[in-house]
Enzyme design. Sequence first.
Site, PDB file in Angstrom:
ATOM      1  N   MET A 294       0.858  -1.186   0.000  1.00 32.17           N
ATOM      2  CA  MET A 294       0.000   0.000   0.000  1.00 32.17           C
ATOM      3  C   MET A 294       0.888   1.228   0.000  1.00 32.17           C
ATOM      4  O   MET A 294       1.778   1.368   0.834  1.00 32.17           O
ATOM      5  CB  MET A 294      -0.923  -0.005   1.220  1.00 32.17           C
ATOM      6  N   GLU A 295       0.598   2.149  -0.946  1.00 29.18           N
ATOM      7  CA  GLU A 295       1.520   3.219  -1.287  1.00 29.18           C
ATOM      8  C   GLU A 295       1.425   4.467  -0.438  1.00 29.18           C
ATOM      9  O   GLU A 295       1.777   5.562  -0.888  1.00 29.18           O
ATOM     10  CB  GLU A 295       1.284   3.624  -2.744  1.00 29.18           C
TER      11      GLU A 295
ATOM     12  N   HIS B   4       6.383  -0.705  -8.025  1.00 29.64           N
ATOM     13  CA  HIS B   4       4.989  -0.288  -8.208  1.00 29.64           C
ATOM     14  C   HIS B   4       4.573   0.704  -7.121  1.00 29.64           C
ATOM     15  O   HIS B   4       3.994   1.759  -7.417  1.00 29.64           O
ATOM     16  CB  HIS B   4       4.086  -1.514  -8.174  1.00 29.64           C
ATOM     17  N   GLU B   5       4.871   0.371  -5.867  1.00 29.11           N
ATOM     18  CA  GLU B   5       4.464   1.261  -4.771  1.00 29.11           C
ATOM     19  C   GLU B   5       5.244   2.572  -4.790  1.00 29.11           C
ATOM     20  O   GLU B   5       4.699   3.627  -4.456  1.00 29.11           O
ATOM     21  CB  GLU B   5       4.633   0.551  -3.424  1.00 29.11           C
TER      22      GLU B   5
ATOM     23  N   HIS C  66       3.791   4.968  -7.255  1.00 27.32           N
ATOM     24  CA  HIS C  66       2.602   5.651  -6.748  1.00 27.32           C
ATOM     25  C   HIS C  66       2.934   6.967  -6.048  1.00 27.32           C
ATOM     26  O   HIS C  66       2.050   7.825  -5.914  1.00 27.32           O
ATOM     27  CB  HIS C  66       1.862   4.751  -5.755  1.00 27.32           C
TER      28      HIS C  66
ATOM     29  N   GLU D 159      -3.232   3.122 -11.003  1.00 30.68           N
ATOM     30  CA  GLU D 159      -2.822   1.717 -10.966  1.00 30.68           C
ATOM     31  C   GLU D 159      -2.215   1.253 -12.287  1.00 30.68           C
ATOM     32  O   GLU D 159      -1.219   0.534 -12.303  1.00 30.68           O
ATOM     33  CB  GLU D 159      -4.006   0.840 -10.576  1.00 30.68           C
TER      34      GLU D 159
END
Length: 959
Positions: free
Chosen positions: A336-337, A370-371, A374, A393
Amino acid sequence: MSKSVYVSKAAAVATVTVAALALMTVIGLVIFHNIRTQECFHLLSSTVPPTTTFTRNGQPPDMRLPGNLMPESYKIYLQPHLDSNMLDRYSCFTGNSTVKFKCVNATNTIYIHSRDLNVTLIGVVDEKGKEMATHQVLMMEDERDFFTIELVDSLKVDGLYYLSTEFTGECFGAGLTVSTYITEESERYVASTQMEPTDARQVFPCFDEPAMRAVFNISIIHRKGSVALSNMPQKGQVEMDIDGDKWLITEFYPTKKISTYVLSFVVFNFESKETNYGSYILKTWARPEVIAAGLVDYAHSITGNILDFFEEYSGIKYPLGKLDQIGIETLPARGMENWGLIVYSESILTYKEGIYTTAEKETTAIVVAHELAHQWFGNLVTMRWWNDLWLKEGFSTYMSYLAMDRVEPAGNVKDLISIREIQGMLDLEAWHPGQHLTTKEENIQSPIDITRLYSFIIYSKGAAVLTMIAEFLPEGVFQRGVQSYLKAFQYNSAETQDLWSHLQMAVDNASLHLAIAEVMDTWTQQSGYPLITINTTSGDVSQEQFCLNTEKKQNLIWQVPIKLMKSGSGEIEYDLLTVGGPVSKPVYQSNGNEWILVNVNYTGYYRVNYNPENWEKLLQQLETDYRKVPTLSRAQLIDDAFYLSRANYVNVTLALRITKYLLKDTEFIPWETARKPLESIILLFDRTEVYGPLKAYIMKLVGPFYDHFENFTKNSSIPHSHTARRNQINAVKLACAIDHPKCQKMASDLFDQWRKAPTTNPIHPNLRPMVYCSAIASGGELEWDFAWEMMKTSPSDQERKRLGKALACTKHVWILNRYLQYAQKPEHMEVLDMVLVLSNIAKNVVGHSLAWDFVRSQCSDTSKRELKTVWYHVIDEMSQRFSTEFELQQIKEFQALGGERYYESQILEKALEKIQANIKWVKENMKTVFHWLQMETAQGKSLTRSNPQNEERMQVKSI
């Protein structure tokens, strides 16, 4: 920053006295208010608030906040009760909040979000400290989650106001969660938040919509000896004695202007690894033993490089002075970013050479990237509403692969997007063209609507269409458009059309003639994807939706960015197909022996079919010198050919013939692409007469591939580059799956070495899944019992999963049946492990019927119907092999038992669809496949030569 309104200490204490009955049971709000007297935002009313009532009336016109009030800042104090004698399910945290907001349109009603909180209103005041008289307070008992305050007088346009509340809440659902872990000394507690998408309202009353960004001033009250972290660095900390216990009040610097869903805090007793990068301090946190073992070192080491990449790509520096990354064992999400405070599942954040596999290393890197993406795509620029969820996303998925090249430069890791995202989505939407990437705002209203948006479509298709347009534009144009977009909307919210506008500016500045929005809207506002059909003799080109289920096919037209090349020329040509066609274009016409290759480097989100002559020329090129076809395009040709044969556009023999060139190719992406359809064909035919020649063909095909890595494999070592390591896994997986003698011997020898000296496992983690499975499959009770004992006693969760999966590989049905019995006993396995056991047994040809019979018996047993939901997850696995009318009827009978939940019925419908497609395909192609395989595996037959004149039904269908 909001204005400060200074008040007397007496006024603040008076407020405390009035609200005392609603305050925390352990710690009085005098603590909060003593702190607030030093930097108070408002003057609180000394009037007792009206009693809170509950109603279903007086609701706003829809599920959304009216938008007439906009938050500017919050001042929040929170105290999680992390102590075994204090922890209570329904009041495990307490706190208060003051939100400063601006009135945009005159109103006498305040709507703010709150869910599962026991809220007490302190009061509403204007910026001068004047109390706003309250008529009534309402809590809506529906999914709107509105806490409503009706005032006697209206709020004034452009006026600033302060709403203060006190609350208690739960820690065992969404929002704020408490988990535990065991140390040698005691049981420890971890409090962590997960606010996305709509769970900030479960932690404190707030304007919980992504466009309603605000500045947050957070203070956490926690036990002395624990650590509290939030989005921003610590500003100050004071110690207080409360009822004989030592507590810390940790205050954090104000956040940037952020959305509620990325606000976060944690409280724990973890340790960290730290690196000072000058402009920010990076800390990676985990349980002390995890830090001591060096398991977060890899994730920690790559984070700085990835952040450097994103700073360079975006042209915007990481804006916070610190970044904390935390691994939590029980976190349900992979990551979770939260801005400046990213939380991960501990299994994602941990990796160490020699313990974990290359695939696990890849997962760690891709999720971390990926995080971190963000922090720019989602945090810095947020989608205005959830209907544009793909903006964060899809972008972060796409950007993570670009960042991976910085981490693993030797492996062409960014190319993995073609098989992990593009190829995966082409498969998914071939069967089930579903939701659009973006939809109308009014169609997404409730929290349930929002939650249902999270799917592979949003992540993978979002990344796929971004890849397509980025690769279609000249180098640098896409990046310049993205930089312009980020700078224009930083600390604000944007919509999909805003992205197109800034890409259009970059396109215009490059003097290109391309209408970005017109092109891209066809991809974001339509489901599915096109099949591009080309006749290289006439130059005709056309498009239609590609769909394996013809009933779901629609008359859709896309604007398709096309990259193509011709043999003998290294140049890539470009075209934009905007009509259904067929239309004649010279660029698609070939001369003489020239072949044409469309969708160069597999960057387009579509499939391609050619006239038979062009297919033959491409096949000949692959057989004579495959390197003249780009690596990614070789994978695309394989994937397209198998799916075109599945949809009956070409003969299945075309797809099989393409695989013949793999005798010479040792690149990862073509083999990874070919492995999937080959395994699917095995599943369809491993109970028929076709399996004999099919196994012989794959044996011949895989032999040289396995030999390429044999020196590494027999010594249980691995190649240097990332993709070579992944390809070694493919070679061993395929070879052992079809009982290749060398692979079988290697696996048995290594397994026996381990069995004779159990304290030292000589098998490299990359090879363990295949070695364990092959050794158990070719062995008997001795090998199985050893693996069972190793699984029960292993301290490694990864190792237990590998062994648990391998235990289902045995060829002895009685052992598989015993495994099922073991799996039902709590002393052996947790209940949720049953899904994995059944799924893995179902993959085994000798265990398939056993697993299916077990599922049916469990679901027909009314005493066990509560477990039915678990069994539904096994159905999809089983449908891969079902291909007879009898098996179809069995599924229909199973369906008659009833799938009460939406997703249960969806799983069954998809299984039925897949089985019906399997039946049709097997009926139409079984004889052809059997005949072709017999010819290819005949004694003395060379796999490297084709003889089209003697092959029956080898040609593709005419276009």
